[in-house]
Structure formats: C-alpha cells, structure tokens
Design a protein around this motif. Structure first.
Motif, PDB file in Angstrom:
ATOM      1  N   ARG A  38      26.856   7.751 -40.679  1.00 11.26           N
ATOM      2  CA  ARG A  38      25.318   6.677 -40.492  1.00 11.26           C
ATOM      3  C   ARG A  38      25.268   6.231 -39.204  1.00 11.26           C
ATOM      4  N   ASP A  39      25.716   5.613 -39.005  1.00  7.07           N
ATOM      5  CA  ASP A  39      25.108   5.712 -37.286  1.00  7.07           C
ATOM      6  C   ASP A  39      26.169   6.092 -36.234  1.00  7.07           C
ATOM      7  N   TRP A  40      26.435   7.646 -36.384  1.00  4.74           N
ATOM      8  CA  TRP A  40      26.869   8.676 -35.667  1.00  4.74           C
ATOM      9  C   TRP A  40      26.145   8.815 -34.964  1.00  4.74           C
ATOM     10  N   PHE A  41      24.964   9.135 -35.052  1.00 10.08           N
ATOM     11  CA  PHE A  41      23.453   9.461 -33.831  1.00 10.08           C
ATOM     12  C   PHE A  41      23.713   8.851 -33.065  1.00 10.08           C
ATOM     13  N   ALA A  42      23.558   7.338 -33.328  1.00 12.30           N
ATOM     14  CA  ALA A  42      23.354   6.041 -33.097  1.00 12.30           C
ATOM     15  C   ALA A  42      24.619   6.097 -31.549  1.00 12.30           C
ATOM     16  N   ALA A  43      25.865   6.147 -32.098  1.00  8.59           N
ATOM     17  CA  ALA A  43      26.818   5.936 -31.321  1.00  8.59           C
ATOM     18  C   ALA A  43      26.898   7.361 -30.155  1.00  8.59           C
ATOM     19  N   ALA A  44      26.464   9.022 -30.673  1.00  6.74           N
ATOM     20  CA  ALA A  44      25.688   9.988 -29.840  1.00  6.74           C
ATOM     21  C   ALA A  44      25.180   9.368 -28.391  1.00  6.74           C
ATOM     22  N   VAL A  45      24.142   9.267 -28.995  1.00  6.86           N
ATOM     23  CA  VAL A  45      22.813   8.804 -27.636  1.00  6.86           C
ATOM     24  C   VAL A  45      23.720   7.289 -26.983  1.00  6.86           C
ATOM     25  N   LEU A  46      24.979   6.441 -27.740  1.00  8.24           N
ATOM     26  CA  LEU A  46      25.306   5.803 -26.684  1.00  8.24           C
ATOM     27  C   LEU A  46      25.951   6.350 -25.629  1.00  8.24           C
ATOM     28  N   LEU A  47      26.928   7.050 -26.446  1.00  8.20           N
ATOM     29  CA  LEU A  47      27.906   8.121 -25.874  1.00  8.20           C
ATOM     30  C   LEU A  47      27.247   8.951 -24.844  1.00  8.20           C
ATOM     31  N   ALA A  48      26.022   9.306 -24.430  1.00  5.62           N
ATOM     32  CA  ALA A  48      24.949  10.449 -23.830  1.00  5.62           C
ATOM     33  C   ALA A  48      25.240   9.281 -22.564  1.00  5.62           C
ATOM     34  N   ALA A  49      24.266   7.923 -23.128  1.00  5.80           N
ATOM     35  CA  ALA A  49      24.005   6.858 -21.422  1.00  5.80           C
ATOM     36  C   ALA A  49      25.121   6.415 -21.044  1.00  5.80           C
ATOM     37  N   LEU A  50      26.699   6.233 -21.970  1.00  4.24           N
ATOM     38  CA  LEU A  50      27.361   5.657 -21.063  1.00  4.24           C
ATOM     39  C   LEU A  50      27.771   7.351 -20.250  1.00  4.24           C
ATOM     40  N   GLY A  51      27.739   8.096 -20.328  1.00  6.74           N
ATOM     41  CA  GLY A  51      28.797   9.610 -19.475  1.00  6.74           C
ATOM     42  C   GLY A  51      27.347   9.705 -18.838  1.00  6.74           C
ATOM     43  N   SER A  52      26.264   9.465 -18.384  1.00  6.94           N
ATOM     44  CA  SER A  52      24.991  10.224 -17.868  1.00  6.94           C
ATOM     45  C   SER A  52      25.494   9.333 -16.556  1.00  6.94           C
ATOM     46  N   THR A  53      25.547   7.605 -17.053  1.00  8.44           N
ATOM     47  CA  THR A  53      25.130   6.479 -15.584  1.00  8.44           C
ATOM     48  C   THR A  53      26.939   6.900 -15.277  1.00  8.44           C
ATOM     49  N   ASP A  54      27.418   7.340 -15.272  1.00  9.48           N
ATOM     50  CA  ASP A  54      28.627   7.623 -14.605  1.00  9.48           C
ATOM     51  C   ASP A  54      28.338   7.635 -12.771  1.00  9.48           C
ATOM     52  N   TRP A  55      27.381   8.137 -13.036  1.00 10.85           N
ATOM     53  CA  TRP A  55      27.344   8.711 -11.369  1.00 10.85           C
ATOM     54  C   TRP A  55      26.117   7.471 -10.835  1.00 10.85           C
ATOM     55  N   ALA A 148      25.923  14.799 -32.430  1.00 12.28           N
ATOM     56  CA  ALA A 148      25.148  14.590 -33.226  1.00 12.28           C
ATOM     57  C   ALA A 148      25.099  15.939 -34.055  1.00 12.28           C
ATOM     58  N   GLY A 149      25.955  17.005 -34.354  1.00 15.11           N
ATOM     59  CA  GLY A 149      25.663  18.019 -34.310  1.00 15.11           C
ATOM     60  C   GLY A 149      26.179  17.918 -36.074  1.00 15.11           C
ATOM     61  N   HIS A 150      27.417  16.554 -35.940  1.00  9.56           N
ATOM     62  CA  HIS A 150      27.608  16.542 -37.677  1.00  9.56           C
ATOM     63  C   HIS A 150      27.501  15.986 -38.331  1.00  9.56           C
ATOM     64  N   SER A 151      26.008  14.924 -37.509  1.00  9.35           N
ATOM     65  CA  SER A 151      25.105  14.316 -37.799  1.00  9.35           C
ATOM     66  C   SER A 151      24.472  14.621 -38.970  1.00  9.35           C
ATOM     67  N   THR A 152      23.174  13.371 -38.996  1.00  8.72           N
ATOM     68  CA  THR A 152      21.701  14.217 -40.014  1.00  8.72           C
ATOM     69  C   THR A 152      20.624  14.503 -39.124  1.00  8.72           C
ATOM     70  N   ARG A 157      22.632  22.278 -35.878  1.00 10.92           N
ATOM     71  CA  ARG A 157      23.312  23.333 -35.232  1.00 10.92           C
ATOM     72  C   ARG A 157      23.244  23.951 -33.446  1.00 10.92           C
ATOM     73  N   GLY A 158      22.424  23.934 -33.272  1.00 12.45           N
ATOM     74  CA  GLY A 158      21.510  24.106 -31.794  1.00 12.45           C
ATOM     75  C   GLY A 158      23.028  22.825 -30.971  1.00 12.45           C
ATOM     76  N   ALA A 159      22.556  21.809 -31.630  1.00  5.62           N
ATOM     77  CA  ALA A 159      23.187  20.559 -30.712  1.00  5.62           C
ATOM     78  C   ALA A 159      25.048  21.260 -30.791  1.00  5.62           C
ATOM     79  N   LEU A 160      25.252  21.463 -31.847  1.00  7.68           N
ATOM     80  CA  LEU A 160      26.603  21.792 -31.853  1.00  7.68           C
ATOM     81  C   LEU A 160      26.539  23.239 -31.026  1.00  7.68           C
ATOM     82  N   VAL A 161      25.782  24.376 -30.826  1.00  8.25           N
ATOM     83  CA  VAL A 161      26.513  25.216 -30.109  1.00  8.25           C
ATOM     84  C   VAL A 161      26.405  24.688 -28.394  1.00  8.25           C
ATOM     85  N   LEU A 162      25.070  23.864 -27.676  1.00  4.09           N
ATOM     86  CA  LEU A 162      25.084  22.986 -27.041  1.00  4.09           C
ATOM     87  C   LEU A 162      26.198  22.663 -26.626  1.00  4.09           C
ATOM     88  N   ALA A 163      27.112  21.909 -27.883  1.00  4.76           N
ATOM     89  CA  ALA A 163      28.860  21.406 -27.152  1.00  4.76           C
ATOM     90  C   ALA A 163      29.568  22.238 -26.712  1.00  4.76           C
TER      91      ALA A 163
END
Length: 211
Positions: A38-55, A148-152, A157-163
């Motif tokens: 249920r919170d996988w997409f939220a986890a994906a967003v948080l992980l993306a934010a943490l990763g994108s702020t690396d720089w 995101a590719g395994h979320s709802t 599907r597009g997320a999995l390809v980009l992944a």
C-alpha cells in the motif's frame, strides 16, 4: 574550546542536508514493509527524493565554500548506506530483479573491503569520482522505478522499462568506477606512506634537536 573553522568545522549546511538524508532512511524502510504494497509508491517517491538530493550537499559545499572533512566522509557514507538499504530492502520484498541486486551489492562490498584495505595500508583518503557518483545515481533512479513498477500506479509497466534502462547504466558506470579507482588507490597508498615517512623524519629531527 577552540571554535572549529574551515574544513575542520562540523556544523555546516551541506552536513545538515546529508544528516537529514540519513535520518529519513528508516522512514523509507517503514513505508516499504507496510502490508499489501500500500505504501510502495510513497516509498518510491521518498527514495527518489533521497537519491536525487545526493548532489545537493556537494553543490552547497562547493558553492558556499563549506567543504569539510566530516562532509567528505559523511556524504559517501550516506550514499552507500542508502544504496545498500534500498537494494536489500527492495530485494527482500521482491520488487527488484535478483541479478541487479546481487551485482549492485557485490560492487558495494568490494568498495567497502577496498576502503578497509587501503586504510590498513596507510593510504590517504580518496575522493569520490564523478563516474562512481553517476553510477550510484543511476541505481538510485532505477530502484524507485522498480518499486513504482510493482505498485498500483497506472504507468507501472513504463516504470519497469525505465528501471531496467537506469539499472544497466548505473551498474555499468559503478563497475567502471572500480577500474578508475585502481590507479587512484595506488597513488593514495604511495602518498600516504610518503607522508608517514616524512612525519617520522620530522619527529626524529625534533628529538635530536631537543637532546
């Protein structure tokens, strides 16, 4: 106590940003382990934010002239901890392909072992290369997309390809950085030993003059 200034300082804006990234890692794990994805997409967003702020912390340090010794250690530590946590966590819940996770973890394990070996050999500290940072960033793009590719979400599907695209690029650059580090490691060992030898000669000279 003497106030720490320059590279010796502890409190700086870049170090605060890096610390916030570290503190938010447990929140990512909490979101990841919630039932029914249920919170996988939220986890994906948080992980993306943490990763994108690396720089962000690195850019702040250079632009504000706040490069510190602590930051040089804290920043790559945060990167590796986040990457390892993301890899193991997403692998545990089955959202990332096993080969991707194994190759990523093998690289991180090799880097960690090399860091210990270089420290024992008396090498000076090696700064993170742009190739290594780019490889880590590629994986930090891939892992949220795998989630995101395994979320709802409708575009899973597009997320999995980009992944997969981001994962291949990230893994390639990550292992390429190992090759880049080899001559840097040799130079670091030589410089570290030369520095210790020079320090020993200075100490001997001081002892002779004091007698």
């Amino acid at each position: 106590m003497r106030r720490r200034t320059g590279e010796d300082r502890i409190l700086s804006l870049p170090n605060v940003v890096t610390t916030i990234r570290l503190v938010l890692i447990p929140l990512f794990v909490y979101l990841l382990v919630q039932p029914h994805h249920r919170d996988w997409f939220a986890a994906a967003v948080l992980l993306a934010a943490l990763g994108s702020t690396d720089w962000v912390d690195g850019q702040l340090a250079r632009r504000l002239d706040q490069v510190t010794t602590l930051g040089k250690v804290l920043d790559p530590t945060a990167d590796r901890l986040l990457l390892a946590t993301a890899t193991i966590g997403i692998l545990a819940v089955g959202a990332v392909p096993v080969p991707v996770a194994v190759i990523a973890l093998a690289r991180e394990g090799l880097v960690a072992a090399a860091a210990v070996g270089l420290a024992l050999a008396g090498a000076r500290r090696i700064d993170v290369t742009m190739v290594g940072k780019a490889g880590a960033f590629g994986l930090m793009v891939a892992f949220p997309l795998f989630l995101a590719g395994h979320s709802t979400v409708g575009w899973h599907r597009g997320a999995l390809v980009l992944a997969w695209v981001a994962a291949v690029i990230g893994l390639t650059l990550g292992w390429l950085s190992i090759i880049v580090y080899v001559p840097l490691a040799k130079a670091a060992v030589a410089e570290g030993r030369a520095g210790k030898a020079a320090a020993g000669l200075d100490e001997s000279s001081r002892q002779i003059h004091s007698e």
